[in-house]
Design an enzyme around this catalytic site. Structure first.
Site, short mmCIF file in Angstrom:
data_model
loop_
_atom_site.label_atom_id
_atom_site.label_comp_id
_atom_site.label_asym_id
_atom_site.label_seq_id
_atom_site.Cartn_x
_atom_site.Cartn_y
_atom_site.Cartn_z
N SER A 179 -3.47 18.96 21.07
CA SER A 179 -3.97 17.61 20.83
C SER A 179 -5.49 17.54 20.90
CB SER A 179 -3.40 16.66 21.88
OG SER A 179 -2.00 16.62 21.73
N ARG A 234 -7.55 -23.56 -18.58
CA ARG A 234 -6.79 -23.99 -17.41
C ARG A 234 -6.63 -22.88 -16.36
NH1 ARG A 234 -1.62 -26.40 -20.13
NH2 ARG A 234 -2.50 -25.34 -21.93
#
Ligand code: UD1
Ligand code: CA
Length: 455
Positions: free
Chosen positions: A401, A14
């Site tokens: 950055s 099942r």
């Protein structure tokens, strides 16, 4: 001596799955391992696992020094399954039979069944509002046990009985072996039923003790994906409840998943949709924001993990702030009071005390000193296509950055990298490194003209 036999040979049709049923996971762990864990808590000296469907995979999963596997090549019923293992048990042992698909029986319940088997045979029953599908416990008018009747063999009257057989059974091994030899398969399913030994024991004048449980976890088995989900939610709610009892503040017990072990200090908060995997520890006053996944992680006191953060195999020290949308990968250690912000990926990197990487960065195979600041868009180029190299930054380094740090590379304490640089050479203490094209402003620049519009 206690020996446990775990039945795990069935296919579980099942489940509609190619994975053997007992390998489907509950709380991140295969069902059969929950059953093994239960057997070990009882102090079983030998554990037998009966395998059949997917035998190799099941064997590999349960493999351990205290586990012996027995092959049931053809599934001819639960009695037949126990027969495959009973010969390997010591005749004087107490044997406890468990099903590989009933994973969460309470330890206390199992202890009661084992102890009841000292004076004969014992089984575990439960009263269910809806007993459909289970074997029923038949008793005489005085309430004495007669037998277990499988649903397929039951009369209408027997089907109305609400006391069911959970499947758990305990007996002296030698006696069980003898009864099993007398079980036949003259029944609706042509199977050798294990519970038939209980009826035989009674006919032999042996005491049959029926322990009746009122704990739902003692009966809940997994036969379908629906039952698996139900059991998972019940189990998770119970885990959340235990944490709350210990003082953890949980926003919603139905939106927390613990697939491993979670240890919490005092005043820990867990927002919705938190998933815990493996071994996770959270110190005092840690808060985990919504939608975070933590796998094998240690989070120090007072640290805050902001929403949508993924942490795996990493340590976050006290007072650090991670996220939102951060990813910490294995081997990372984030120091006290450090910050890892949004869209920052950190792998095998040590970030020092108070250091910051607040936005959009990749830090791989790096050591970053205390109070250093890594600017947005910074990437450590740790991989040359063949080998990984380390990047080492001292204390109070400033990386502007959009810098590219090509490893192997060392920037000493106080070093400063100008924004937009590609750094390939080491930077000494207190130097400024600029590595980018110089800006040139062209006077009188004519923009390219657009072509004339035509129809
Ligand atoms: C069984 C019991 C039933 C009980 C119910 C509780 C029997 C005959 N019936 O029914 O009384 O109410 O459990 O859940 O025992 N297995 C094997 N080899 C086999 C057959 C089964 O290893 O040949 C294993 C399965 O993998 C499973 C367990 O035994 O883990 C139970 O088998 P299953 O077929 O699910 O039994 P039920 O019909 O549910
Ligand atoms: Ca079953």
């Amino acid at each position: 001596m206690l020996e446990v036999i775990i039945l795990a040979a069935g296919q579980g049709s099942r489940m509609q799955s190619s994975l053997p049923k007992v390998l489907h996971t509950l709380a991140g762990q295969p069902l059969v391992l929950h059953v093994l864990e239960g057997a070990r808590k009882l102090g079983a000296q030998q554990i037998h696992v009966v395998v059949g469907h997917g035998a190799e995979a099941v064997e590999a999963t349960v493999s351990a020094p205290d586990v012996q596997c027995h092959l049931q090549a053809e599934q001819r019923g639960t009695g037949h399954a126990v027969q495959q293992a009973i010969g390997a048990c010591q005749a004087e042992s107490t044997v406890l039979v468990l099903f590989g698909d009933v994973p969460l029986i309470a330890e206390q319940t199992l202890r009661e069944v084992v102890s009841a088997a000292k004076t004969g045979v014992a089984m575990l029953s439960a009263n269910l509002e809806n007993p459909a599908g289970y074997g029923r416990v038949e008793r005489d008018p005085q309430g004495q046990f007669i037998a277990v009747v499988e649903e397929q063999d039951a009369t209408d009257e027997q089907r109305r009985l609400t006391e069911i057989n959970t499947g758990v059974l305990a007996s002296n091994a030698g006696a069980l072996k003898a009864w099993l030899a007398r079980v036949d398969n003259q029944n609706a399913q042509s199977e050798f039923y294990l519970p038939d030994v209980l009826g035989l024991a009674r006919l032999d004048g042996e005491a049959v003790t029926v322990v009746c449980s009122d704990n739902v976890f003692d009966t809940l088995g997994v036969n379908s994906p629906q039952q698996l989900e139900q059991l998972e939610r019940l189990h998770q709610a119970s885990l959340a409840d235990q944490l709350m009892t210990a003082g953890v503040l949980i926003s919603d017990r139905s939106r927390l998943d613990i697939r491993g072990r979670l240890e919490c200090g005092r005043d820990v908060r867990l927002d919705v949709n938190v998933v815990i995997e493996g071994e996770v520890s959270l110190g005092n006053e840690v808060s985990i924001g919504a939608n975070c996944i933590l796998c094998n992680a240690q989070i120090g006191a007072g640290a805050r993990i902001l929403p949508f953060t993924h942490i795996e195999g990493a340590e976050v020290q006290s007072g650090a702030v991670i996220g939102p949308y951060a990813r910490l990968r294995p081997g990372s250690v984030i120091g006290e009071q450090a910050k890892v912000g949004n869209f920052v990926e950190v792998k095998n990197t040590h970030l020092g005390k108070g250091a910051k990487a607040n936005h959009l960065a990749y830090l791989g195979d790096a050591d970053i000193g205390d109070l250093s600041n890594v600017g947005a868009g910074t990437i450590t180029c740790n991989y040359d296509g063949a080998n990984k190299h380390r990047t080492t930054l001292g204390d109070a380094v400033f990386v502007g950055s959009n810098s590219t740090l090509v490893a192997p590379l060392t920037i000493d304490s106080g070093g400063f990298v100008a924004a937009g640089s590609t750094i390939t050479d080491d930077v000494k203490a207190d130097q400024l490194a600029v590595a980018r094209g110089r800006q040139r402003n062209v006077e009188g620049w004519q923009r390219p003209a657009k072509p004339e519009e035509t129809d």
